[in-house]
Scaffold this active site. Structure first.
Site, PDB file in Angstrom:
ATOM      1  N   GLU A   1      -9.364  12.791  11.405  1.00 37.51           N
ATOM      2  CA  GLU A   1      -8.630  11.583  11.834  1.00 37.51           C
ATOM      3  C   GLU A   1      -7.763  11.797  13.073  1.00 37.51           C
ATOM      4  O   GLU A   1      -6.817  12.590  13.066  1.00 37.51           O
ATOM      5  CB  GLU A   1      -7.762  11.075  10.667  1.00 37.51           C
ATOM      6  CG  GLU A   1      -7.081   9.755  10.997  1.00 37.51           C
ATOM      7  CD  GLU A   1      -6.530   9.039   9.772  1.00 37.51           C
ATOM      8  OE1 GLU A   1      -6.726   9.537   8.650  1.00 37.51           O
ATOM      9  OE2 GLU A   1      -5.910   7.989   9.950  1.00 37.51           O
TER      10      GLU A   1
ATOM     11  N   LYS B   1       0.852  -1.195   0.000  1.00 40.58           N
ATOM     12  CA  LYS B   1       0.000   0.000   0.000  1.00 40.58           C
ATOM     13  C   LYS B   1       0.884   1.240   0.000  1.00 40.58           C
ATOM     14  O   LYS B   1       1.897   1.272   0.709  1.00 40.58           O
ATOM     15  CB  LYS B   1      -0.898   0.013   1.248  1.00 40.58           C
ATOM     16  CG  LYS B   1      -1.705   1.300   1.388  1.00 40.58           C
ATOM     17  CD  LYS B   1      -2.681   1.295   2.554  1.00 40.58           C
ATOM     18  CE  LYS B   1      -3.379   2.655   2.634  1.00 40.58           C
ATOM     19  NZ  LYS B   1      -4.400   2.749   3.670  1.00 40.58           N
TER      20      LYS B   1
ATOM     21  N   GLU C   1      -7.488  -2.399   2.441  1.00 33.06           N
ATOM     22  CA  GLU C   1      -6.698  -1.182   2.653  1.00 33.06           C
ATOM     23  C   GLU C   1      -6.791  -0.764   4.131  1.00 33.06           C
ATOM     24  O   GLU C   1      -5.808  -0.330   4.735  1.00 33.06           O
ATOM     25  CB  GLU C   1      -7.382  -0.123   1.779  1.00 33.06           C
ATOM     26  CG  GLU C   1      -6.550   1.003   1.305  1.00 33.06           C
ATOM     27  CD  GLU C   1      -7.410   1.935   0.445  1.00 33.06           C
ATOM     28  OE1 GLU C   1      -8.155   1.456  -0.445  1.00 33.06           O
ATOM     29  OE2 GLU C   1      -7.331   3.150   0.665  1.00 33.06           O
TER      30      GLU C   1
ATOM     31  N   GLU D   1     -11.273  10.604  -5.904  1.00 33.76           N
ATOM     32  CA  GLU D   1     -11.264  10.616  -4.430  1.00 33.76           C
ATOM     33  C   GLU D   1     -10.493  11.835  -3.898  1.00 33.76           C
ATOM     34  O   GLU D   1     -10.913  12.472  -2.939  1.00 33.76           O
ATOM     35  CB  GLU D   1     -10.634   9.320  -3.916  1.00 33.76           C
ATOM     36  CG  GLU D   1     -10.679   9.208  -2.401  1.00 33.76           C
ATOM     37  CD  GLU D   1     -10.198   7.844  -1.906  1.00 33.76           C
ATOM     38  OE1 GLU D   1     -10.584   6.811  -2.497  1.00 33.76           O
ATOM     39  OE2 GLU D   1      -9.429   7.816  -0.929  1.00 33.76           O
TER      40      GLU D   1
HETATM   41  C1  LIG Z   1      -4.454  11.034   2.849  1.00 32.27           C
HETATM   42  C2  LIG Z   1      -5.684  11.483   3.099  1.00 32.27           C
HETATM   43  O1  LIG Z   1      -6.633  10.742   3.721  1.00 32.27           O
HETATM   44  C3  LIG Z   1      -6.316   9.473   4.288  1.00 32.27           C
HETATM   45  C4  LIG Z   1      -6.564   8.384   3.333  1.00 32.27           C
HETATM   46  C5  LIG Z   1      -7.786   7.727   3.295  1.00 32.27           C
HETATM   47  C6  LIG Z   1      -8.049   6.667   2.240  1.00 32.27           C
HETATM   48  O2  LIG Z   1      -7.131   6.339   1.489  1.00 32.27           O
HETATM   49  O3  LIG Z   1      -9.173   6.168   2.145  1.00 32.27           O
HETATM   50  C7  LIG Z   1      -8.791   8.027   4.233  1.00 32.27           C
HETATM   51  C8  LIG Z   1      -8.540   8.880   5.264  1.00 32.27           C
HETATM   52  C9  LIG Z   1      -7.160   9.352   5.530  1.00 32.27           C
HETATM   53  O4  LIG Z   1      -6.501   8.472   6.385  1.00 32.27           O
HETATM   54  C10 LIG Z   1      -6.090  12.873   2.745  1.00 32.27           C
HETATM   55  O5  LIG Z   1      -7.236  13.243   3.047  1.00 32.27           O
HETATM   56  O6  LIG Z   1      -5.279  13.601   2.165  1.00 32.27           O
END
Ligand SMILES: C=C(O[C@@H]1C=C(C(=O)O)C=C[C@H]1O)C(=O)O
Length: 385
Positions: A184, A128, A228, A365
């Site tokens: 988070e 990952k 993930e 995303e």
């Molecule tokens: C890296 C980020 O978010 C992170 C990545 C996520 C994912 O891959 O689903 C979800 C929440 C966060 O831990 C960001 O918002 O920049």
């Protein structure tokens, strides 16, 4: 409640910070104005805190802990119930426009594609890697950090927000400010109780309630997102296990609603073996989790450095720690760095890439993750200056 902090430097020498430290949360916010001292070395700050030589620390840790931190010994540490809600600071947020994209959307697709080649190669240990991109926005008058944070807090149902002066990190961070609204929790310590709430696995919310519920349901069943997520929880259980006994986490994640997004999240808790480990020690031991870096951490960190360059304070941690060692550190995502002249801001968004990822979906995303910052800045991603 206010803890009056009287450090070795004494009150008389307090340097008035241009921007006070604020961490806004649903139940407890921290407002820490003034500066008695500062550290760019987080391990040195943690040692001084443990030895009782400084009364508290607030600030930001960088993504790469080998880079300078921006930590301040505040003149006071005010604990306020509920989200930050002081009178609106003077100056409103100007409307901003996108000036640059680093990398371009095509560049991000290419970066994800090259990561996928490694993630799908059977002889590569990396499973990952979290890849991010950024947007540079400009305004025709200064962007006031406190007013921007105010907007982010007001727009977030959970009342999350933070504002950190990055000056203690030295050049090129002098007079820059990190502002954001992170959902988070990296780690919270209260006495011997330790809690983490990692998020990983994301889906963009829909305006229609039925569709939104369907999106949430399919996220909880997505093999790719569950996988993930499991990498993050597994890693955290391991690193927490080195410092805590009785490490617990439910066997499956819950749904977490963030502005514009659904996430998978798992509460991970433990009991400290030694009260010597402060909230800052814990943050330094746990960061970076696989939620913002990847797995294995070192391979992922090197891949990120090669693909993105220096992330600075994005995907680091923002928080505080008091003399008892209690405190809270949030993962610094959904944020941006305001330049010293305050005429521009660089905002960041990333996502976890695994072998099953689709580059177009990953690009979308990151767009959804920009949306809280873009809304607060009155901007849209694809409207050019
Ligand atoms: C890296 C980020 O978010 C992170 C990545 C996520 C994912 O891959 O689903 C979800 C929440 C966060 O831990 C960001 O918002 O920049």
């Amino acid at each position: 409640m206010t803890i009056s902090v009287t450090g070795t430097a004494g009150e008389g020498t307090a340097r008035q910070q241009t921007t006070p430290f604020v961490l806004s949360k649903r139940h407890l916010s921290i407002h820490a104005p003034g500066s008695l001292d500062s550290f760019d070395d987080a391990h040195e700050a943690a040692a001084q805190l443990r030895e009782g030589r400084i009364p508290a620390i607030v600030g930001a840790l960088p993504f790469d802990l080998r880079s300078p931190a921006a930590l301040t010994v505040p003149a006071a540490l005010h604990r306020l119930p509920g989200p930050w809600s002081a009178a609106l600071p003077s100056g409103s947020v100007p409307q901003c426009v996108v000036l640059d994209r680093i990398p371009s959307p095509d560049g991000h697709l290419e970066a994800v594609g090259s990561a996928l080649r490694r993630l799908r190669a059977l002889d590569d240990p990396m499973t990952k890697v979290v890849l991010a991109r950024s947007l540079v926005l400009g305004a025709d008058r200064p962007i006031p950090p406190m007013a921007l944070m105010h907007r982010l807090v007001a727009n977030d149902a959970a009342g999350n927000g933070f504002c950190v002066d990055l000056t203690p990190a030295g050049e090129p961070y002098t007079a820059r400010t990190l502002v954001g609204s992170s959902p988070e929790l990296l780690v919270r310590r209260s006495g011997r109780e330790v809690s983490c709430f990692p998020l990983a696995g994301t889906a963009a919310r829909a305006a229609d309630p039925d569709q939104d519920a369907a999106v949430a349901q399919s996220l909880t069943r997505s093999v790719k997102d569950l996988g993930e997520h499991a990498i993050v929880v597994e890693g955290l259980r391991k690193s927490l296990g080195a410092l805590c006994e009785d490490v617990r986490a439910p066997s499956s994640p819950s749904l977490v609603a963030a502005p514009a997004l659904w996430h998978l999240g798992t509460p991970v808790t433990g009991t400290l073996r030694s009260e010597q480990s402060s909230a800052l020690d814990l943050a330094l031991a746990l960061h970076p989790t696989a939620a913002v870096c990847g797995h294995p951490a070192e391979e992922a960190r090197d891949a990120i450095a090669q693909i993105e360059g220096d992330r600075g304070f994005y995907a680091g941690a923002v928080g505080w720690c008091d003399a008892q060692g209690d405190g809270e550190w949030m993962v610094s995502i959904r944020c941006g760095e305001i330049t010293a002249d305050r005429r521009s801001i660089r905002i960041f968004a990333g996502g976890g890439i695994v072998a099953e990822s689709d580059p177009e979906a990953e690009l979308a995303e990151t767009s959804a993750k920009f949306s809280p910052m873009l809304t607060a800045l009155g901007a849209t991603e694809y409207a050019w200056a």
